[in-house]
Design an enzyme around this catalytic site. Structure first.
Site, PDB file in Angstrom:
ATOM      1  N   LYS A  50       0.830  -1.216   0.000  1.00  0.00           N
ATOM      2  CA  LYS A  50       0.000   0.000   0.000  1.00  0.00           C
ATOM      3  C   LYS A  50       0.863   1.263   0.000  1.00  0.00           C
ATOM      4  O   LYS A  50       0.586   2.203  -0.739  1.00  0.00           O
ATOM      5  CB  LYS A  50      -0.916   0.051   1.230  1.00  0.00           C
ATOM      6  CG  LYS A  50      -1.919  -1.074   1.317  1.00  0.00           C
ATOM      7  CD  LYS A  50      -2.920  -0.849   2.443  1.00  0.00           C
ATOM      8  CE  LYS A  50      -2.312  -0.687   3.828  1.00  0.00           C
ATOM      9  NZ  LYS A  50      -1.585  -1.864   4.348  1.00  0.00           N
ATOM     10  N   ARG A  88      12.160  -6.602   5.338  1.00  0.00           N
ATOM     11  CA  ARG A  88      12.107  -5.167   5.014  1.00  0.00           C
ATOM     12  C   ARG A  88      13.097  -4.385   5.879  1.00  0.00           C
ATOM     13  O   ARG A  88      13.247  -4.644   7.060  1.00  0.00           O
ATOM     14  CB  ARG A  88      10.685  -4.655   5.257  1.00  0.00           C
ATOM     15  CG  ARG A  88      10.496  -3.204   4.902  1.00  0.00           C
ATOM     16  CD  ARG A  88       9.050  -2.889   4.706  1.00  0.00           C
ATOM     17  NE  ARG A  88       8.314  -2.837   5.966  1.00  0.00           N
ATOM     18  CZ  ARG A  88       7.072  -2.355   6.051  1.00  0.00           C
ATOM     19  NH1 ARG A  88       6.439  -1.946   4.973  1.00  0.00           N
ATOM     20  NH2 ARG A  88       6.450  -2.341   7.216  1.00  0.00           N
ATOM     21  N   ARG A 136      11.974  -1.995  11.336  1.00  0.00           N
ATOM     22  CA  ARG A 136      10.908  -1.472  12.192  1.00  0.00           C
ATOM     23  C   ARG A 136      10.658  -2.460  13.322  1.00  0.00           C
ATOM     24  O   ARG A 136      10.676  -3.672  13.118  1.00  0.00           O
ATOM     25  CB  ARG A 136       9.616  -1.327  11.369  1.00  0.00           C
ATOM     26  CG  ARG A 136       9.464   0.032  10.758  1.00  0.00           C
ATOM     27  CD  ARG A 136       8.302   0.114   9.799  1.00  0.00           C
ATOM     28  NE  ARG A 136       7.007  -0.327  10.319  1.00  0.00           N
ATOM     29  CZ  ARG A 136       5.863  -0.171   9.674  1.00  0.00           C
ATOM     30  NH1 ARG A 136       5.830   0.418   8.496  1.00  0.00           N
ATOM     31  NH2 ARG A 136       4.725  -0.602  10.187  1.00  0.00           N
ATOM     32  N   ARG A 152       0.030  -8.661  13.798  1.00  0.00           N
ATOM     33  CA  ARG A 152      -0.575  -7.633  12.928  1.00  0.00           C
ATOM     34  C   ARG A 152      -1.490  -8.278  11.893  1.00  0.00           C
ATOM     35  O   ARG A 152      -2.540  -7.737  11.538  1.00  0.00           O
ATOM     36  CB  ARG A 152       0.530  -6.839  12.215  1.00  0.00           C
ATOM     37  CG  ARG A 152       1.260  -5.874  13.147  1.00  0.00           C
ATOM     38  CD  ARG A 152       2.573  -5.418  12.554  1.00  0.00           C
ATOM     39  NE  ARG A 152       2.424  -4.530  11.423  1.00  0.00           N
ATOM     40  CZ  ARG A 152       3.386  -4.295  10.527  1.00  0.00           C
ATOM     41  NH1 ARG A 152       4.572  -4.896  10.634  1.00  0.00           N
ATOM     42  NH2 ARG A 152       3.192  -3.471   9.539  1.00  0.00           N
ATOM     43  N   ARG A 210      -9.163   1.159   9.401  1.00  0.00           N
ATOM     44  CA  ARG A 210      -8.746  -0.205   9.733  1.00  0.00           C
ATOM     45  C   ARG A 210      -9.789  -0.923  10.573  1.00  0.00           C
ATOM     46  O   ARG A 210      -9.588  -2.093  10.910  1.00  0.00           O
ATOM     47  CB  ARG A 210      -7.443  -0.165  10.512  1.00  0.00           C
ATOM     48  CG  ARG A 210      -6.194  -0.337   9.644  1.00  0.00           C
ATOM     49  CD  ARG A 210      -4.994  -0.113  10.543  1.00  0.00           C
ATOM     50  NE  ARG A 210      -3.830  -0.852  10.190  1.00  0.00           N
ATOM     51  CZ  ARG A 210      -2.747  -0.307   9.631  1.00  0.00           C
ATOM     52  NH1 ARG A 210      -2.733   0.950   9.291  1.00  0.00           N
ATOM     53  NH2 ARG A 210      -1.689  -1.049   9.402  1.00  0.00           N
TER      54      ARG A 210
END
Ligand code: AMP
Length: 209
Positions: A13, A122, A154, A165, A88
């Protein structure tokens, strides 16, 4: 032009929001980026948000709805915007219905195992660039190609947090797919295609509006 991007974490996204923002010259509003900036600045909101984010949980609805109301009232949002990471939950989606009209929701989906592979590999830079240790490695290990700073992972891209998540996404956010489908606002793109192919599909959707 008002676009809402819907999809699990890691589906791309953010990448697509940047491409859309550049091509159509409309701002991107990423609630994750706003919350991380607040956390980095150590504001009361940021400190509160960080506790939820580091556990892979959603920050409470009232915080997010207040944040988005403030953002959408800004002058720079008049010509349109892309929402990345909001709404969300159903409560957020209902609040958004009262705030904006005439928008399209683009869902980008991806299977869980692919998401875990993408997110756990990532690596980020404080300049906003992002890499992947296998698919988009920097030229020099751990160093940003653009600004030379050290890359970091992160806190919520650690595998156990990613799984949380994803659980939260499937439980709290996925029902929004039906919410928007029923209202005739939903378009779907396949997130497993490359970023250029996905962007091509999104351009097609935007062009047909
Ligand atoms: P993202 O960068 O979009 O993956 O968001 C990172 C984290 O910020 C999420 O895991 C949540 O903890 C929090 N967050 C971002 N957007 C929202 C939202 N709309 N509602 C609740 N929490 C959010």
């Amino acid at each position: 032009m008002k676009i809402v991007l819907l999809g699990p974490p890691g589906a791309g996204k953010g990448t697509q929001a940047d491409l859309i923002s550049e091509k159509y010259r409309i701002p991107k509003i990423s609630t994750g980026d706003l919350l991380r900036a607040a956390a980095g600045a150590g504001t009361p909101l940021g400190k509160k948000a960080k506790e939820y984010m580091n556990k892979g949980l959603l920050v409470p609805d009232d915080v997010l709805i207040g944040l988005i109301k403030e953002k959408l009232a800004e002058k720079s949002m008049k010509k349109g915007f892309i929402l990345d990471g909001f709404p969300r939950t159903l409560a957020q989606a209902e609040a958004l219905q009262k705030l904006i009209k005439d928008f399209v929701v683009i869902q980008i989906d991806l299977p869980d195992e692919e998401i875990i592979k993408r997110l756990s590999g990532r690596r980020m830079c404080k300049c906003g660039s992002s890499y992947h240790i296998e698919s988009i490695p920097p030229a020099k290990d751990g160093i940003c190609d653009k600004c030379g700073c050290t890359l970091y992972q992160r806190d919520d891209d650690k595998e156990e947090v990613i799984r949380k998540r994803l659980d939260v996404y499937r439980k709290e956010t996925e029902p929004l797919v039906e919410f928007y489908r029923k209202r005739g606002l939903l378009k779907v793109v396949d997130g497993s295609k490359g970023k250029d192919k996905i962007f091509g599909e999104i351009r097609g959707i935007v062009g047909s509006l």
